[in-house]
Design a protein around this motif. Sequence first.
Motif, mmCIF file in Angstrom:
data_model
loop_
_atom_site.group_PDB
_atom_site.id
_atom_site.type_symbol
_atom_site.label_atom_id
_atom_site.label_comp_id
_atom_site.label_asym_id
_atom_site.label_seq_id
_atom_site.Cartn_x
_atom_site.Cartn_y
_atom_site.Cartn_z
ATOM 1 N N TRP A 172 6.044 -27.546 30.624
ATOM 2 C CA TRP A 172 5.622 -28.532 29.641
ATOM 3 C C TRP A 172 5.958 -28.011 28.239
ATOM 4 N N PHE A 173 6.541 -28.853 27.438
ATOM 5 C CA PHE A 173 6.831 -28.496 26.054
ATOM 6 C C PHE A 173 5.529 -28.542 25.247
ATOM 7 N N HIS A 174 5.364 -27.573 24.339
ATOM 8 C CA HIS A 174 4.141 -27.563 23.539
ATOM 9 C C HIS A 174 4.389 -27.005 22.142
ATOM 10 N N HIS A 175 3.709 -27.614 21.202
ATOM 11 C CA HIS A 175 3.705 -27.222 19.788
ATOM 12 C C HIS A 175 2.238 -26.981 19.444
ATOM 13 N N VAL A 176 1.929 -25.858 18.756
ATOM 14 C CA VAL A 176 0.524 -25.463 18.608
ATOM 15 C C VAL A 176 0.193 -25.161 17.153
ATOM 16 N N GLN A 177 -0.930 -25.728 16.703
ATOM 17 C CA GLN A 177 -1.540 -25.374 15.428
ATOM 18 C C GLN A 177 -2.967 -24.907 15.699
#
Length: 295
Positions: A254-259
């Motif tokens: 799964w692609f993920h971008h995290v803040q």
Amino acid sequence: ELGWTESVPYLDSPPSPLEFYREWVSPNKPCIIQNAISHWPALKRWTSAYLREVVGPKVVSVAVTPNGYADAVFQDRFVMPEERQMPFIDFLDIVEKKVTSPNVFYVQKQCSNLTKEFPELVCDVQPDIPWMTEALGKKPDAVNFWLGESAAVTSLHKDHYENLYCVISGEKHFLLHPPSDRPFIPYELYQPATYQVSEDGSFEIVDEKSADKVPWIPLDPLNPNLEQYPEYAQAKPLQCTVKAGEMLYLPSLWFHHVQQSHGCIAVNYWYDMEYDLKYSYYQLLDCLTKTVKLL
């Protein structure tokens, strides 16, 4: 069409190993699990004062960047952070703003940094997640510790791991794409480089000339350039916030971008994925996507 919901579902308690494998791992679906880590001492213990006392002046690895983006595309390079060795209490001074710095600091070294660099803290969590270990029939490959500033952002990418991401304090904000969105997500090859500090304190980008080019995603999903990457308009991201005491199951590929909120503390468990039919389907989709772009 593939059964993805418009939001990440919640479980109010940890499932049985068999249920978790059948309902989540096998269909490759994310979920947020509540009350899975409520018994961990870390939830109450891991204050700044406790970390200062237990870890103290020990020298640890800290990722330092001028902009908060480590392992990300910048100026047509895949730029990795400066990996600075510094006393942990000096790092905490920066996170707590007792000391000011124009740069962004993040304890994010993977390869099981919790067990290797912070063994003093292992007793406050667990060496593995028992029901996940039973479900997969294996121990985690790595257990990682994360602590950093709110300006530190993880660029969009995927991992070949089944990931259990546990937030101890603060919040993590995830933007997710299922593997089936691969045709809409751009990849390019980039020269790898590293941030290095000059004598005047500024950063310069130094190419790693002997290294192979790195495939990475140049797109910022929070502000996508749809003129440059029009296919991304067809992608369907999911967004979720994982709060203190909650665990996100982030399936492999799964692609993920995290803040994150400022000073957020988290621990994650990486279990190696099975290179089974799901992986073969993804590889087929990846190859077809690359082939179509060449036509």
